[in-house]
Design an enzyme around this catalytic site. Structure first.
Site, mmCIF file in Angstrom:
data_model
loop_
_atom_site.group_PDB
_atom_site.id
_atom_site.type_symbol
_atom_site.label_atom_id
_atom_site.label_comp_id
_atom_site.label_asym_id
_atom_site.label_seq_id
_atom_site.Cartn_x
_atom_site.Cartn_y
_atom_site.Cartn_z
ATOM 1 N NE ARG A 12 -0.016 4.999 8.388
ATOM 2 C CZ ARG A 12 -0.272 3.732 8.683
ATOM 3 N NH1 ARG A 12 -0.687 3.410 9.891
ATOM 4 N NH2 ARG A 12 -0.112 2.782 7.783
ATOM 5 C CD1 TRP A 47 9.040 -3.187 -4.042
ATOM 6 C CD2 TRP A 47 9.753 -4.440 -5.756
ATOM 7 N NE1 TRP A 47 10.116 -3.916 -3.608
ATOM 8 C CE2 TRP A 47 10.575 -4.690 -4.636
ATOM 9 C CE3 TRP A 47 10.001 -5.104 -6.955
ATOM 10 C CZ2 TRP A 47 11.632 -5.598 -4.684
ATOM 11 C CZ3 TRP A 47 11.060 -6.002 -6.999
ATOM 12 C CH2 TRP A 47 11.864 -6.250 -5.872
ATOM 13 C CB THR A 66 5.255 0.103 -2.413
ATOM 14 O OG1 THR A 66 6.040 -0.360 -1.307
ATOM 15 C CG2 THR A 66 6.090 0.062 -3.675
ATOM 16 C CE LYS A 106 3.208 -2.841 8.792
ATOM 17 N NZ LYS A 106 3.921 -1.797 8.066
ATOM 18 C CG PHE A 155 4.096 -10.350 -6.678
ATOM 19 C CD1 PHE A 155 5.135 -10.575 -5.792
ATOM 20 C CD2 PHE A 155 3.095 -9.456 -6.310
ATOM 21 C CE1 PHE A 155 5.189 -9.941 -4.563
ATOM 22 C CE2 PHE A 155 3.129 -8.824 -5.082
ATOM 23 C CZ PHE A 155 4.176 -9.064 -4.209
ATOM 24 C CG PHE A 159 -3.887 -2.451 9.563
ATOM 25 C CD1 PHE A 159 -2.676 -3.080 9.315
ATOM 26 C CD2 PHE A 159 -4.150 -2.055 10.866
ATOM 27 C CE1 PHE A 159 -1.759 -3.322 10.334
ATOM 28 C CE2 PHE A 159 -3.236 -2.291 11.892
ATOM 29 C CZ PHE A 159 -2.052 -2.928 11.618
ATOM 30 C CB ALA A 178 -4.203 1.269 11.281
ATOM 31 C CE LYS A 197 -2.638 0.064 3.515
ATOM 32 N NZ LYS A 197 -1.783 0.808 4.452
#
Length: 557
Positions: free
Chosen positions: A94, A410, A73, A105, A382, A301, A273, A71
């Site tokens: 954020r 990405w 990215t 994470k 991907f 999230f 979140a 998200k």
């Protein structure tokens, strides 16, 4: 094929001086407070500018899985994509917490070729905002316990203290502590505990404040505990709010940095979140909106948590209206929602995708039909995703009247976000929304909770423990019934059970506890087991982080 790590990509980037980024964001030198060559704080008086607000684009996602969605990215890559197609754009994000950085994470500065830099600074101390929040939190805790020690003229019941200390680190040992030991001169013995800094109400307060005076007023309203006769005690009663504001006055100013491609990025604040509202600060969003024709921001999230709170809490309090929403998904994550194990995701499996895609469709339907906002699905592609799988998602979303765009930010940065950028511009210019909250201010707390549980989560109702029933009655009696609700639940499911993937039906949400965040201005509704102080994993990311003799940081993703 060997890929460069995020930090290797970031360190290879030639950053522009922050003054150059400020010029791109139309920020005059007089508002810029330098924190080295590549970071700055922006004076709040910039908000008095007569520049018109640009378009606001919210990036949210499907229910998260261990397969990852991307998200942040996507948010950064979309902003760079908008800039590449000639738009005047800013991004508002954020700040990362040190807990996840050193835990499991990772950071929150994007990834691959869609990052904000300097990523090491942003992921570590940055400009000290979180330290200031922790200091203000713990000053209030110290003044509370000192008041009891010095005679307790307010009649605070030590067994009814609700305010915890905090530290921005994953440290399970501090969840439950007993302090004030060692005899009378060392305080009053009591049970206590720590939250991680991002779960502190002061983080939520800072992120929802609209000025220094509003910050001070919100801090004064924070409830820290109750008297022996059950009257709330506030930071204002303890005369702590002035000193707390002094610690936070610089932290309230948004931070300006840049993406890898030189797009201005306002990175500021970072509330949890689930326990809080999961968005960057109102001040940073407003500043970004004034300084760009398009502002891209994100919420934490999945859309049932982050987007719901962005829309029902932040937009309600700040008077914001998004012009378009991006829902991020991956084929891999949807197949996990369809029941596949993480090790099986590289193989084409339309059956698993068919079982998992209702998760995406519910999020999309919520944005379109509950909140009535224009929406696009961004699929993070991907290498293992097949054309057949992608075509399946496109067809299903089209049934809801929503376009699907492939994103390769990405791997390709802004270039991989150009198609998404064009669709976002089309939505903003051609499809006008009719933004609606999921509940009204006038509803009772139970009605608000039920509206979110049924309209957004897809449940059939809500059940309450006897304790929660009593707490709701007390809070409404104290005048907090008009507040929005901030429902704290697992991020891994639409339900309050993290094991229920996909888009479950026929479930009820169980509310266990309800408490007021009076400074933030919302009622926190706790379902399931919500952790406000995480722990480190067996092999924490901290084990791989190091520094070379010349000061270069290694191993930070």
């Amino acid at each position: 094929m060997d890929y460069l790590s995020d930090i290797e990509i970031a360190q290879a980037c030639e950053m522009l001086p922050i003054d150059e980024i400020a010029k791109r964001a139309h920020v005059d030198d007089k508002y810029v407070e330098h924190y080295g060559k590549y970071k700055a704080k922006i004076d709040l008086s910039l908000l008095d500018s007569d520049r018109e607000n640009g378009k606001l684009v919210l990036v949210t996602a499907i229910t998260p899985t261990p397969a990852g969605e991307g998200k942040t990215t996507t948010t950064i890559g979309l902003a760079d994509g908008l800039r590449r197609i000639g738009k005047d754009v800013t991004v508002a994000l954020r700040e990362p917490s040190l807990g996840p950085v050193f835990g499991v994470k990772g950071g929150a500065a994007g990834g691959g070729y869609a990052q904000v830099v300097p990523m090491e600074d942003i992921n570590l101390h940055f400009t000290g905002d979180f330290h200031a929040i922790g200091a203000a939190n713990n000053l209030l805790a110290a003044m509370l316990d000192n008041h009891i020690q010095q005679g307790n003229s307010l009649g605070i019941d030590p067994k009814k203290i609700t305010w915890k200390r905090c530290v921005d680190m994953n440290d399970r040992q501090l969840r439950f502590v007993v302090d004030g030991l060692g005899g009378k001169v060392n305080g009053v013995p009591r049970e206590d505990g720590f939250d991680i800094t991002v779960a502190s109400e002061i983080m939520a307060v800072l992120c929802l404040s609209s000025s220094i005076s509003d910050l001070k007023a919100r801090l004064a309203r924070i409830i820290v505990g109750y008297t022996y006769d059950d009257k709330p005690v506030t930071a204002g009663d303890l005369k702590a709010h002035g000193a707390m504001t002094a610690l936070l006055k610089d932290a309230l100013k948004p931070n300006l940095v840049q993406t890898l491609e030189g797009t201005p990025a306002f990175v500021h604040g970072g509330p949890f979140a689930n326990i809080a509202h999961g968005c960057n600060s109102v001040m940073a969003t407003r500043m970004a909106l004034k300084m760009g024709d398009y502002t891209v921001t994100e919420a934490g999230f999945g859309a049932d948590l982050g987007a719901e709170k962005f829309l029902d809490i932040k937009c309600r309090m700040a008077g914001l209206t998004p012009d378009a929403v991006v829902v991020v998904a991956t084929v891999r994550a949807l197949k996990m929602h369809g029941g596949l194990d993480k090790k099986q995701l590289a193989t084409e499996d339309i059956d698993a995708l068919e079982k998992g895609i209702p998760n995406l469709l519910r999020h999309v339907s919520n944005i379109k039909n509950v909140y009535k906002l224009p929406c696009v699905v961004a699929v993070n592609r991907f290498p293992t995703d097949t054309d057949k799988e992608i075509d399946f998602i496109i067809a299903k979303c089209k049934e809801l009247g929503v376009n699907t765009v492939l994103s390769t930010v990405w791997a390709e940065g802004g270039k991989g976000g150009e198609a998404l950028a064009k669709e976002v511009v089309r939505l903003c210019e051609e499809e006008k929304g009719d933004f609606t909250f999921s509940y009204t201010d006038e509803m009772s707390l139970k009605e608000k909770i039920n509206a979110v549980a049924t309209k957004v989560y897809g449940g059939v109702g809500v059940s309450y423990t006897a304790n929660a029933e009593k707490q709701i009655s007390t809070l409404e009696g104290l005048g907090f019934g008009s507040c929005p609700v901030c429902i704290a639940k697992t991020q891994y499911s639409f339900t309050d059970d993290p094991a229920k993937l996909g888009a479950p039906e026929g479930f009820t949400i169980t509310v266990r506890n309800v408490k007021i965040s009076a400074g933030a201005g919302f009622v926190v509704v706790l379902t399931g087991d919500i952790m406000t102080m995480p722990g480190l994993p067996k092999s924490p990311a901290a084990e791989k982080i190091d520094v070379t003799d010349d000061g270069r940081i290694l191993g930070l993703f």
